[in-house]
Scaffold this active site. Sequence first.
Site, PDB file in Angstrom:
ATOM      1  N   HIS A 186       0.844  -1.196   0.000  1.00 47.04           N
ATOM      2  CA  HIS A 186       0.000   0.000   0.000  1.00 47.04           C
ATOM      3  C   HIS A 186       0.876   1.241   0.000  1.00 47.04           C
ATOM      4  O   HIS A 186       1.835   1.347   0.774  1.00 47.04           O
ATOM      5  CB  HIS A 186      -0.914   0.009   1.224  1.00 47.04           C
ATOM      6  CG  HIS A 186      -1.678   1.294   1.397  1.00 47.04           C
ATOM      7  ND1 HIS A 186      -1.542   2.111   2.497  1.00 47.04           N
ATOM      8  CD2 HIS A 186      -2.567   1.918   0.579  1.00 47.04           C
ATOM      9  CE1 HIS A 186      -2.321   3.167   2.363  1.00 47.04           C
ATOM     10  NE2 HIS A 186      -2.948   3.078   1.214  1.00 47.04           N
ATOM     11  N   SER A 187       0.556   2.194  -0.857  1.00 45.25           N
ATOM     12  CA  SER A 187       1.252   3.475  -0.916  1.00 45.25           C
ATOM     13  C   SER A 187       2.756   3.244  -1.129  1.00 45.25           C
ATOM     14  O   SER A 187       3.156   2.576  -2.078  1.00 45.25           O
ATOM     15  CB  SER A 187       0.970   4.275   0.364  1.00 45.25           C
ATOM     16  OG  SER A 187       1.506   5.582   0.289  1.00 45.25           O
TER      17      SER A 187
END
Length: 1023
Positions: A262-263
């Site tokens: 994520h990210s």
Amino acid sequence: MAAPASCRPEGACRSPPDLPAMAPATWRPSLPQPRLANMAAALPPLPAAARWCRPPRPAPGRWRRPPRRACVRREAAGDGRLRAALRSAPGRGGGAMVAALFCGALAALVLLGVRDVLFLYEENRCSMTYMYEYPEYLKIKLPKKIARRYPAYELYLYGEGNYAEENKNLLLTGIPVLFLPGNAGSYKQVRSLGSIALRKAEDVDFKYHFNFFSVNFNEELVALYGGSLQRQTKFVHECIKVILKLYRGREFAPTSVAIVGHSMGGLIARALLTLKNFKPELINLLITQATPHVAPVMPLDKYLTDFYTAVNNHWILKAQDLRNLTTLSVAGGFRDYQVRSGLAFLPRSSQHDSALSVVSSAVPRAWASTDHLSIVWCKELILATIRAFFDLIDENTRQITEDPKKRMSVLNHHFVRHPAKIFEENPEAFTELTGAFMWITVKASKWTYSVYNDSDGKYFTFPLASHRKSYSHVYCENSMLDTSSWIFGCMNNNSSMCLEATDLSWRAELLPTTKVVILKLQDYPSLSHIVIQVPPTVGNKYTLGCEFFKEGSRTVQLPVTHLFSFGLSSSKILLNSTGLLYNVQLQHFNQIYQAFKIYIESHCQSFEERKPSVYRLHIPWSHEDSVTVAKVPSSTEISAKLHIAQPKNDSRVPELNIYSSSDCQYEVVLKTSLLQVLGQIIRFHGGALPVYIVSNILLTYGGQLSTLISTGQCSDFSLELVRTAKPYKVEPLISIVVFLQGFNWFREIWESLSLPEVEAAVLSSQDAWFPLVSLILFLFGTGIAYWSGVFFSTSLRLFSSLWLTLMRPTVLQKDKLITPRRLCGVLSLAVLSWTTCGAVAVFIIYLQYLFKVIKLHVNVRAEQNMLTGDSDHSKETSQNSRIHTVKNQSLMDSISEATQSLPNSTTAEAVNSLKIHITILNLLTWIVLLNLPSLIYWLKNLRYNVRLDPDPCRSTAIIIICILEILMNSSALELKSSKLLKIAAKVPLPLSVAMLAFGRMHLYKVPHFVTFSLLLHVLCCIV
């Protein structure tokens, strides 16, 4: 002799006694200056009317009445200049008012753009993911060497209920998946993936299941500070080796790990392949969620940009070596204002056949934009991910398949085009149509059928021979959203029945309320019939429809309105046909700065209940479609804007697909949306605004130094900003260089000088730039700089008012630039910067500088109040002043004239110094803000390490400390007498040009330009 009292006007100053005749311009008090100062300090302050001022001297032996204003001329010359300097604030005069309104309008446009990015997006259509049992996180014990090397990082195994209890002994038999959180992310964000995967495993009786691991990065701010990215990458490498060791000796032991990042966690996963000792076969699948792959959102330090450059260059140069790794990047859409979707698309030149980038609004069964955090728990998106995981399992190895083609097929099936069927790697070419169904032949070109509680199955056959000459396509739709086959093609069938057919259901596409098929008849020359299967239904109600059409009759062109129409003009079309499908081509819609509102109004002939209409904005060069469902009849508003500009070698046109009701007409109106255009500018280039703001302030600083040279007075910040900060001073030169870089000879000369590439050219190559954007951003920077200056001045006034209320001001006096005490302070802060964090020392010296400026502001205001109070009481004290004798008059006249001229000149110089210091403080504020992320990172990790290593601003901090310690004690008087002032006044302009040329994509360079300008200021104070 003295003038009679009746000859003097009330409130005028007294004339001194007769003195020896001398020229008025050469008359001076006969007392030495030090003695006068001592006498003035010993005497109580006199009211303004009792201060003596000398009128024009008459000829010897003859007295004349002085002119009425001659005796007040000296006071007006001194105090008037001071008051004019003190009151030169924004808002005085018509020009200043116009400037304030203009800058206010620019700031308002910025706020409107920010509002569009932060608040004006579609509602959250994601469902929350819930756990059915209490989630548990089992900490995996790492080898001591790794634990000592990375004390802040940990590895966990996710579990729930009985499953968590069974895994406490770490006898794992599943498929390992490693979750990497992003910027300030928690390892507990894995629970949505882990919980849904556990429920899916229960549905298949744990024939296959996944073990979800998660890394704890201590919620570090790696999107703002890049110094720990390499450390995190190396720790993940160690975690992968630890995870694979847990399966050693098992029957189906894995040899690789799937990663979900994520990210910034997705970037960490990509960076694994840049490590020297990393084996690419350790990863077979990588799924990233809202990861900025192209560039950092805010390039605040060198380590961050260098990390991005290393990762992207490796993936481009080693693309052939990475073909066995399948990568999926999912962006959040317009709801994600932290990471715009354009940054989440993988570089185009890397892995064309093994990488896929999509926006969540285009993902089948999700069709929803997600914000930066909800993308990890959006149920619709997590379900698509887990379904893909289970379809990727190889039945022989019970691990994720090693076939890259199958991996890409599965990802395309779940994330690009879902045919409303369960995934099959090799579907059968032919299917037997069995069952005691009724066969019905349909010869009409348009057909609709409604099914409700139909106990008998039917086959509807459509002969193609009679339609091939008149029509080019056939369109069929089915509102039954099950996964069974429903449309088939028969070959060379002359009878009314077809026992064997090819399954055309794999050509279908799933939409929110229906599944549709569009077939080009020319592509299926061997088909004789199309068969629609209607199975028996109990309690279900759905509709089917088919129609034959010519492509040109259902495709209309709608030119988009011009950018500068500002929504005043519109493009309109009326769809009067009774078809089921329309394709509206949006001509000339291909740039990121274009933004439109599309209004679709449907009108129907009758009021019976109809299926909803589906409107899809299809962007052919990237998977960023958006789908809207609307009732019929209704009026619907759709926003049309791009995440990715049209590639130069792509001629396809965006389309608005309207899946309509047959007896309704549709009116489509398109207008330019000024607010969304502003939002696009902020979304794509808002991160560069600090560069433009500092550039405006730097130009203002140079203008103040120029006025100090020409007039001897320093102009006010706001007025000088409006006068000096002009875009034509900086923009033309950058545009010329960008234009010349299009020629090979100029590019060769530029590279031979080892000059970095102008960043406007880099952005143009990424299709993220357009001609007027730099001018617009510069004007936005002017508006923000103006009102930030007003806010800053107002804040200083409030602080000084509070100071005057609580404490007594001190006397204005000149400070020495360097003293032993200050030298010790500089050394202390330099040591602090070197041993802890440079941003800490910068923040401390900034607070000291701010304290000095507030103190100077207090003293200047106190002097202003004293002068104003003296003027108000002049009339009341004029009568009392007449009781002084002629002898006292002469003495006080001499003392007052000498002492009064000194404070006025000192205060005027203090005002000039104050204005210079306020501008420097504005520049320092932005330096502190740009260094603030590393300070926050250091504070958060203080318990693990006192020293920030690496520190992006350590060396710059030491230079800034030395500069500010001298500047905070400097004055404008020293600048005036400097031989370097002319050079210092001219340097800010080329620095501003260089800042805009090389600092847009490297914000960490901004403090360097400011520091160089302030260093010249220090030299002016010394030389």
